[in-house]
Design an enzyme around this catalytic site. Structure first.
Site, mmCIF file in Angstrom:
data_model
loop_
_atom_site.group_PDB
_atom_site.id
_atom_site.type_symbol
_atom_site.label_atom_id
_atom_site.label_comp_id
_atom_site.label_asym_id
_atom_site.label_seq_id
_atom_site.Cartn_x
_atom_site.Cartn_y
_atom_site.Cartn_z
ATOM 1 N N THR A 137 6.233 0.839 0.686
ATOM 2 C CA THR A 137 5.007 0.544 1.432
ATOM 3 C C THR A 137 5.295 0.199 2.889
ATOM 4 O O THR A 137 6.383 -0.273 3.203
ATOM 5 C CB THR A 137 4.295 -0.652 0.752
ATOM 6 O OG1 THR A 137 3.253 -1.113 1.600
ATOM 7 C CG2 THR A 137 5.243 -1.827 0.526
ATOM 8 N N ASP A 138 4.295 0.375 3.734
ATOM 9 C CA ASP A 138 4.453 -0.030 5.143
ATOM 10 C C ASP A 138 4.484 -1.547 5.289
ATOM 11 O O ASP A 138 4.874 -2.065 6.343
ATOM 12 C CB ASP A 138 3.335 0.574 6.014
ATOM 13 C CG ASP A 138 1.920 0.164 5.605
ATOM 14 O OD1 ASP A 138 1.774 -0.579 4.616
ATOM 15 O OD2 ASP A 138 0.968 0.589 6.280
ATOM 16 N N GLU A 139 4.079 -2.269 4.221
ATOM 17 C CA GLU A 139 4.008 -3.728 4.343
ATOM 18 C C GLU A 139 5.384 -4.367 4.521
ATOM 19 O O GLU A 139 5.486 -5.520 4.935
ATOM 20 C CB GLU A 139 3.308 -4.336 3.119
ATOM 21 C CG GLU A 139 1.902 -3.816 2.965
ATOM 22 C CD GLU A 139 0.986 -4.708 2.146
ATOM 23 O OE1 GLU A 139 1.365 -5.849 1.841
ATOM 24 O OE2 GLU A 139 -0.120 -4.256 1.818
ATOM 25 N N TYR A 162 4.514 -9.916 -2.393
ATOM 26 C CA TYR A 162 4.526 -8.484 -2.736
ATOM 27 C C TYR A 162 5.432 -7.707 -1.787
ATOM 28 O O TYR A 162 6.332 -6.982 -2.223
ATOM 29 C CB TYR A 162 3.097 -7.917 -2.672
ATOM 30 C CG TYR A 162 3.049 -6.403 -2.616
ATOM 31 C CD1 TYR A 162 3.430 -5.632 -3.711
ATOM 32 C CD2 TYR A 162 2.625 -5.741 -1.452
ATOM 33 C CE1 TYR A 162 3.398 -4.235 -3.642
ATOM 34 C CE2 TYR A 162 2.590 -4.356 -1.381
ATOM 35 C CZ TYR A 162 2.982 -3.609 -2.480
ATOM 36 O OH TYR A 162 2.963 -2.233 -2.416
ATOM 37 N N LYS A 166 8.951 -5.656 -2.449
ATOM 38 C CA LYS A 166 9.132 -4.217 -2.159
ATOM 39 C C LYS A 166 10.290 -4.028 -1.178
ATOM 40 O O LYS A 166 11.098 -3.106 -1.317
ATOM 41 C CB LYS A 166 7.849 -3.606 -1.584
ATOM 42 C CG LYS A 166 6.684 -3.496 -2.553
ATOM 43 C CD LYS A 166 6.932 -2.577 -3.731
ATOM 44 C CE LYS A 166 6.979 -1.118 -3.358
ATOM 45 N NZ LYS A 166 7.066 -0.241 -4.567
HETATM 46 P P1 NAD Z 1 -1.057 0.545 -9.416
HETATM 47 O O1 NAD Z 1 -1.042 -0.945 -9.520
HETATM 48 O O2 NAD Z 1 -2.351 1.261 -9.451
HETATM 49 O O3 NAD Z 1 -0.168 1.173 -10.598
HETATM 50 C C1 NAD Z 1 1.070 0.644 -10.961
HETATM 51 C C2 NAD Z 1 1.486 1.316 -12.259
HETATM 52 O O4 NAD Z 1 2.773 0.792 -12.620
HETATM 53 C C3 NAD Z 1 0.548 1.024 -13.429
HETATM 54 O O5 NAD Z 1 0.326 2.208 -14.164
HETATM 55 C C4 NAD Z 1 1.302 0.007 -14.261
HETATM 56 O O6 NAD Z 1 0.988 0.069 -15.644
HETATM 57 C C5 NAD Z 1 2.743 0.408 -13.993
HETATM 58 N N1 NAD Z 1 3.665 -0.715 -14.163
HETATM 59 C C6 NAD Z 1 3.552 -1.965 -13.638
HETATM 60 N N2 NAD Z 1 4.581 -2.738 -14.059
HETATM 61 C C7 NAD Z 1 5.356 -1.946 -14.842
HETATM 62 C C8 NAD Z 1 6.558 -2.160 -15.548
HETATM 63 N N3 NAD Z 1 7.151 -3.374 -15.557
HETATM 64 N N4 NAD Z 1 7.109 -1.135 -16.232
HETATM 65 C C9 NAD Z 1 6.502 0.093 -16.232
HETATM 66 N N5 NAD Z 1 5.354 0.344 -15.608
HETATM 67 C C10 NAD Z 1 4.782 -0.676 -14.919
HETATM 68 O O7 NAD Z 1 -0.220 0.866 -8.117
HETATM 69 P P2 NAD Z 1 -0.458 1.989 -6.996
HETATM 70 O O8 NAD Z 1 -1.423 1.470 -6.021
HETATM 71 O O9 NAD Z 1 -0.660 3.278 -7.667
HETATM 72 O O10 NAD Z 1 0.987 1.973 -6.304
HETATM 73 C C11 NAD Z 1 2.051 2.761 -6.818
HETATM 74 C C12 NAD Z 1 3.288 2.527 -5.953
HETATM 75 O O11 NAD Z 1 2.997 2.888 -4.603
HETATM 76 C C13 NAD Z 1 3.758 1.081 -5.908
HETATM 77 O O12 NAD Z 1 5.148 1.074 -5.904
HETATM 78 C C14 NAD Z 1 3.211 0.554 -4.587
HETATM 79 O O13 NAD Z 1 4.035 -0.475 -4.077
HETATM 80 C C15 NAD Z 1 3.277 1.796 -3.738
HETATM 81 N N6 NAD Z 1 2.292 1.889 -2.645
HETATM 82 C C16 NAD Z 1 0.954 1.710 -2.894
HETATM 83 C C17 NAD Z 1 0.045 1.861 -1.861
HETATM 84 C C18 NAD Z 1 -1.442 1.699 -2.085
HETATM 85 O O14 NAD Z 1 -2.209 1.719 -1.112
HETATM 86 N N7 NAD Z 1 -1.914 1.563 -3.317
HETATM 87 C C19 NAD Z 1 0.484 2.194 -0.578
HETATM 88 C C20 NAD Z 1 1.872 2.359 -0.356
HETATM 89 C C21 NAD Z 1 2.753 2.208 -1.412
HETATM 90 O O1 DAU Z 2 -0.320 -0.921 3.187
HETATM 91 C C1 DAU Z 2 0.003 -0.473 1.919
HETATM 92 C C2 DAU Z 2 -0.479 -1.477 0.892
HETATM 93 O O2 DAU Z 2 -1.893 -1.393 0.874
HETATM 94 C C3 DAU Z 2 0.099 -1.239 -0.486
HETATM 95 O O3 DAU Z 2 1.485 -1.421 -0.452
HETATM 96 C C4 DAU Z 2 -0.524 -2.214 -1.504
HETATM 97 O O4 DAU Z 2 -0.062 -1.907 -2.806
HETATM 98 C C5 DAU Z 2 -2.023 -2.054 -1.454
HETATM 99 O O5 DAU Z 2 -2.619 -3.017 -2.304
HETATM 100 C C6 DAU Z 2 -2.543 -2.250 -0.029
HETATM 101 O O6 DAU Z 2 -2.395 -3.617 0.412
HETATM 102 P P1 DAU Z 2 -3.548 -4.382 1.232
HETATM 103 O O7 DAU Z 2 -3.392 -5.835 1.036
HETATM 104 O O8 DAU Z 2 -3.637 -3.868 2.618
HETATM 105 O O9 DAU Z 2 -4.833 -3.793 0.424
HETATM 106 P P2 DAU Z 2 -6.171 -4.518 -0.104
HETATM 107 O O10 DAU Z 2 -7.074 -3.439 -0.570
HETATM 108 O O11 DAU Z 2 -5.883 -5.656 -1.033
HETATM 109 O O12 DAU Z 2 -6.783 -5.139 1.244
HETATM 110 C C7 DAU Z 2 -7.095 -4.316 2.359
HETATM 111 C C8 DAU Z 2 -7.611 -5.222 3.456
HETATM 112 O O13 DAU Z 2 -8.885 -5.754 3.063
HETATM 113 C C9 DAU Z 2 -6.736 -6.443 3.738
HETATM 114 O O14 DAU Z 2 -6.767 -6.745 5.120
HETATM 115 C C10 DAU Z 2 -7.389 -7.559 2.949
HETATM 116 C C11 DAU Z 2 -8.870 -7.188 2.997
HETATM 117 N N1 DAU Z 2 -9.657 -7.586 1.816
HETATM 118 C C12 DAU Z 2 -9.216 -7.206 0.593
HETATM 119 C C13 DAU Z 2 -9.923 -7.540 -0.548
HETATM 120 C C14 DAU Z 2 -9.418 -7.149 -1.922
HETATM 121 C C15 DAU Z 2 -10.853 -8.274 1.974
HETATM 122 O O15 DAU Z 2 -11.262 -8.602 3.120
HETATM 123 N N2 DAU Z 2 -11.546 -8.607 0.853
HETATM 124 C C16 DAU Z 2 -11.138 -8.283 -0.409
HETATM 125 O O16 DAU Z 2 -11.829 -8.652 -1.393
#
Ligand code: NAD
Ligand code: DAU
Length: 354
Positions: A137-139, A162, A166
């Protein structure tokens, strides 16, 4: 590195989650000669409903397993002899990490190390054509001020449990490359949005709350910036990097699409009013400013020029198109939303898989 016409077995971890399900669908459909093994523990975020359309395909297998259990992982490696791993399984929600950091260390750090160990053990020195692809992730880069972009050279500076977990897993992947010669590639992506995202993240949570006329909890003053990417474009990038990325390299992936949370929420409210035939302003009235997230990163924005220059990737969907498609998907899949928010699907899995 990979020849997509060869027969390959690829383990995709976290394939029942949001991004993972899009990656599994793309690869199962695009590469009939690959065997895609979806390894997922089915936590609250994993849902096999996300893959109903491809679950009967002959080149797809689901394995319920937890990456924190090395014996289970070993056994799956012995059985499938994977050529590659695309590792997405993770605890992914920042707010949950603030409540329970250890769960994030267990899955994101230890789980990743167990997978790396399995690759080392089973590939040994025979690493030709093998690849461990770590999705990050970019985080990990921390936060930006008013300007500037995260590049692949930006120093790591994670602020939440988190992002710290990562960042740690990224370091372990690199260390296994340097120390043991494990062939790896890492991508760091910005915020994804699209279908099948669990409604705890901003966009699906707010869509669900608008449908149900519930408050929209905006953290702090709402002036936090994120760079949004349509999930199907992320899956396309992952496919490209898996096949064409250079071993030992990192690629940033982003949407070239920065939005302040409050501006995005207002656009979403207005689109939802139109779709639901509600009078203008109805959804905006649900906006409620709430206590800020501790350690809230001010701004993320990705410089995705390296993946564009070297692999020719750029987002194919505009934000307007992506957001409209996303809203339509949630409106047309009310049962999916009801199911994941009611917890019915978890009770079902408990019965099915114990
Ligand atoms: P998600 O939470 O929707 O899905 C995670 C999946 O991993 C689920 O299917 C869960 O059952 C599985 N999982 C969790 N713990 C596990 C374990 N111990 N063993 C096996 N499986 C397990 O997540 P996502 O949003 O699809 O993100 C997927 C990946 O991409 C993550 O590594 C996250 O850090 C990364 N990522 C997400 C975002 C985003 O915006 N969602 C952005 C950048 C990177
Ligand atoms: O940048 C990549 C990341 O983006 C991924 O690595 C993470 O897995 C993914 O969850 C996401 O993280 P964020 O914290 O940026 O996403 P989230 O949707 O939780 O929040 C987006 C923005 O909105 C953040 O600034 C917090 C704000 N927010 C979020 C929620 C859930 C609110 O203001 N209210 C809310 O209820």
């Amino acid at each position: 590195m990979e020849n997509p016409t060869e027969n390959k077995t690829i383990i995709v971890t976290g394939g029942a989650g949001f991004i993972g399900s899009h990656v599994v669908r793309l690869m199962v459909n695009k590469y009939p000669n690959y065997h895609i093994v979806n390894l997922d523990a089915l936590t609250y975020a994993g849902n096999l409903e996300n893959l109903r359309d491809i679950e009967e395909k002959p080149n797809y297998t689901f394995e319920k397993a937890d990456i924190t259990e090395p014996e289970a992982i070993r056994e799956i490696f012995i059985r499938y002899k994977p050529d590659g791993v695309i590792h997405l399984a993770a605890e992914s929600h920042v707010d949950r990490s603030i409540k329970d950091p250890l769960a994030f260390v267990n899955t994101n750090v230890l789980g990743t190390i167990h997978l790396l160990n399995a690759c080392r053990e089973f590939w040994g020195n025979e690493t030709h054509g093998k690849r461990f692809y770590h999705i990050s992730t970019d985080e990990v880069y921390g936060t930006l001020g008013e300007d500037g972009l995260f590049t692949e050279e930006t120093p790591y500076d994670p602020n939440s449990p988190y992002s710290a977990s990562k960042a740690s897993s990224d370091h372990f992947v690199r260390a296994y490359g340097e120390t043991y010669g494990l062939p790896y590639v890492i991508t760091n992506c910005s915020n994804n949005y699209g279908s099948f995202q669990f409604p705890e993240k901003l966009i699906p949570l707010f869509i669900n709350n608008i449908i149900n006329e519930k408050p929209l909890p905006v953290y702090g003053d709402g002036n936090y910036t994120r760079d949004w990417l349509f999930v199907e474009d992320h899956a396309i990038a992952i496919d490209l990097v898996y096949h064409l990325g250079q071993n030992g390299e990192t690629y940033n992936i982003g949407g070239f699409n920065e939005w302040k949370n409050i501006d995005l929420v207002k656009v979403l409210c207005s689109l939802m009013d139109q779709k639901l035939n509600r009078s203008p302003g109805t959804s905006e009235n649900l906006i409620t400013y709430v206590k800020d997230r501790p350690g809230h990163d001010k701004r993320y924005a990705i410089d995705a020029s390296k993946i564009n220059r070297e692999l020719g990737w750029k987002p194919s969907v505009t934000f307007e198109e992506g957001l409209a498609k996303t809203i339509d998907w949630y409106l047309n899949n009310g049962d999916w939303l009801k199911n994941v928010t009611s917890g019915n699907y978890r009770d079902y899995y408990k019965k099915m898989y114990g």
